[in-house]
Write a protein that holds these residues in place. Structure first.
Motif, PDB file in Angstrom:
ATOM      1  N   GLU A 158       0.833  -1.214   0.000  1.00 47.23           N
ATOM      2  CA  GLU A 158       0.000   0.000   0.000  1.00 47.23           C
ATOM      3  C   GLU A 158       0.861   1.255   0.000  1.00 47.23           C
ATOM      4  O   GLU A 158       0.605   2.204  -0.755  1.00 47.23           O
ATOM      5  CB  GLU A 158      -0.932   0.008   1.213  1.00 47.23           C
ATOM      6  CG  GLU A 158      -2.026  -1.039   1.189  1.00 47.23           C
ATOM      7  CD  GLU A 158      -1.571  -2.369   1.767  1.00 47.23           C
ATOM      8  OE1 GLU A 158      -0.353  -2.531   2.012  1.00 47.23           O
ATOM      9  OE2 GLU A 158      -2.435  -3.252   1.967  1.00 47.23           O
ATOM     10  N   ILE A 212      -6.300   4.734  -5.541  1.00 47.96           N
ATOM     11  CA  ILE A 212      -7.254   4.006  -4.683  1.00 47.96           C
ATOM     12  C   ILE A 212      -7.558   2.629  -5.270  1.00 47.96           C
ATOM     13  O   ILE A 212      -7.554   1.616  -4.550  1.00 47.96           O
ATOM     14  CB  ILE A 212      -8.555   4.827  -4.510  1.00 47.96           C
ATOM     15  CG1 ILE A 212      -8.288   6.070  -3.664  1.00 47.96           C
ATOM     16  CG2 ILE A 212      -9.645   3.965  -3.854  1.00 47.96           C
ATOM     17  CD1 ILE A 212      -9.457   7.037  -3.604  1.00 47.96           C
ATOM     18  N   SER A 235      -6.506  -1.085  -3.727  1.00 46.45           N
ATOM     19  CA  SER A 235      -7.571  -2.030  -3.380  1.00 46.45           C
ATOM     20  C   SER A 235      -7.370  -3.402  -4.013  1.00 46.45           C
ATOM     21  O   SER A 235      -7.763  -4.420  -3.439  1.00 46.45           O
ATOM     22  CB  SER A 235      -8.936  -1.467  -3.778  1.00 46.45           C
ATOM     23  OG  SER A 235      -9.041  -1.357  -5.181  1.00 46.45           O
TER      24      SER A 235
END
Length: 463
Positions: free
Chosen positions: A151, A368, A372
């Protein structure tokens, strides 16, 4: 990696962001932001065109194919380069004469506003999805180098790419892509290839140690090779990121020459990456995850300093595609949806601000999505299937056949999208027939509905 490798990598990122900051001063008009003022020469345009289509999948994917199937993996990247060359030679002049900056402006001139909207939606989704896959790829690379969580790596790597894109637009991309093209060429041609071949004892030893299937260019079968050209060659020919780069050329001759050079370079780059993969097959025959072939080879064979340069080259390949596709998606949304339907009377300064804000919003969305899912999915193949199946025939037939109607073009795009999704559900994402189904039905709809519409119009005129 040693400290010198980390320093090389960090300095490279810093240079890219600095160019982005400078781009705020230079890109003072929407044309300069979107098209770099259409002022690039042959060598500069050739470098930019090459950088935008040679991404992480081209580099990592080709070495993976070289490891798995040998020279047959050549056709993947070559099919992409061939699409750019064919477009430049056969279609560029006609499109440049129409004075457009997006593929959907062409659809509008040919077929009207309804087709422009549906075309803009398809092409914007495609370019954004390609950008997402590259953000995941740069995140994977940063994660391996700095041992960060995925991330964090995606956030940092993606932010570096998108910051200089948002700030300077195409002016910045023209500079950064040429730098990235140069770094890619040095890293792959002059470091990674010779070190890899030397590690296995030279070309003669390499070719004598490989199974015969790895030495065949047609081992994967003509059907698979044909599928590469249908999927990637046709897809690239209607890719907004490629069109936008061509439009930055100073003259038509410069743009065409650059397109030919891209085809030649793509063949050389593909061969080199495949050979690196084949060297890894000899040295490390038991690699479990073959997506890691390139990075495994680099870690095991390169000396400190060289490792930093090669990883910077890999980052360059990934970032140039990510930035180009992000700007392409932003251009489509701002120029083909927001400006004509919501901001009709906007002046150039405000339109430039609108485009920058659109780029920022899409960058956030891309990061984003990348965080994900964290892995490159079959979505990239689905994106190419939708783009090629839906857009290619309306553009090509619309340029050369004047009686194609607006209703036919709209229905053809819609039918193709439905066909792609139904085919994915029925026969699966790995099927080679999805795009063929879509193109065939697209063509039948275009010609059939157009013939009916024109026949109906003639009847009304007779009355």
């Amino acid at each position: 990696m040693t400290n010198i490798d980390f320093i090389i990598f960090a300095v490279y990122f810093f240079v890219l962001i600095s160019i982005g900051v400078l781009g705020v001063v230079k890109a003072k008009s929407s044309k300069k932001y979107m098209l770099a003022d259409s002022n690039l020469g042959v060598f500069m345009l050739f470098g930019c065109l090459t950088a935008v289509f040679l991404g992480g999948s081209s580099t990592i994917g080709s070495s993976q194919l070289g490891y798995e199937i040998g020279f047959s993996g050549f056709w993947f990247v070559f099919a992409l380069g061939a699409g750019i060359t064919i477009f430049g030679l056969l279609f560029l002049s006609r499109i440049l004469n129409m004075e457009i900056i997006t593929i959907n402006e062409l659809l509008y001139k040919l077929f009207g506003s309804k087709v422009r909207i549906i075309g803009a939606i398809v092409t914007a989704i495609y370019t954004l999805m390609i950008s997402v896959t590259q953000v995941i790829a740069i995140g994977s690379l940063v994660s391996v180098i700095f041992h960060w969580d995925m991330e964090v790596a995606i956030l940092v790597g993606g932010s570096v790419v998108f910051i200089y894109t948002i700030l300077g637009g195409m002016w910045t991309l023209s500079i950064t892509d040429f730098i990235q093209f140069s770094v890619m060429t040095i890293g792959m041609f002059f470091i990674m290839l010779p070190v890899s071949v030397h590690s296995v004892g030279g070309f003669e030893e390499l070719f004598s140690s490989l199974p015969s299937s790895h030495l065949s260019f047609t081992n994967i079968g003509m059907n698979e090779i044909f599928n590469y050209f249908i999927t990637y060659t046709l897809g690239v020919m209607v890719g907004q990121d490629i069109w936008q780069r061509f439009f930055t050329g100073k003259t038509k001759r410069i743009a065409k020459t650059s397109g030919v050079l891209v085809g030649i370079y793509s063949a050389l780059y593909s061969i080199i990456m495949v050979i690196i993969g084949m060297c890894a097959y000899i040295l490390f025959p038991n690699i479990q995850n073959t997506q890691n072939v390139f990075t495994h080879m680099a870690f095991e064979t390169l000396q400190p300093g060289l490792l930093g340069i090669v990883f910077a080259a890999l980052a360059a390949a990934i970032m140039s595609t990510a930035s180009g596709t992000l700007l392409a998606s932003s251009t489509i949304i701002s120029n083909d949806i927001l400006k004509p339907f919501f901001f009709k009377n906007i002046n150039d300064d405000r339109f430039l601000l609108l485009t920058r804000l659109t780029t920022l919003c899409l960058a956030i969305i891309a990061i984003i999505i990348a965080i994900s899912i964290k892995q490159v999915l079959v979505a990239i193949d689905i994106a190419y299937a939708i783009l090629t199946g839906a857009i290619f025939m309306p553009v090509i037939l619309g340029l050369f056949i004047k009686w194609i109607t607006e209703r036919a073009a709209f229905l053809a795009i819609l039918v193709s999208i439905i066909t792609v999704f139904l085919s994915l559900i029925i026969v699966g994402p790995s099927s080679n027939v999805t795009i063929i189904y879509a193109i065939v039905l697209n063509t039948i709809t275009l010609l059939g509905v157009s013939y009916y519409d024109n026949h109906l119009a003639k009847k009304k005129n007779n009355f």
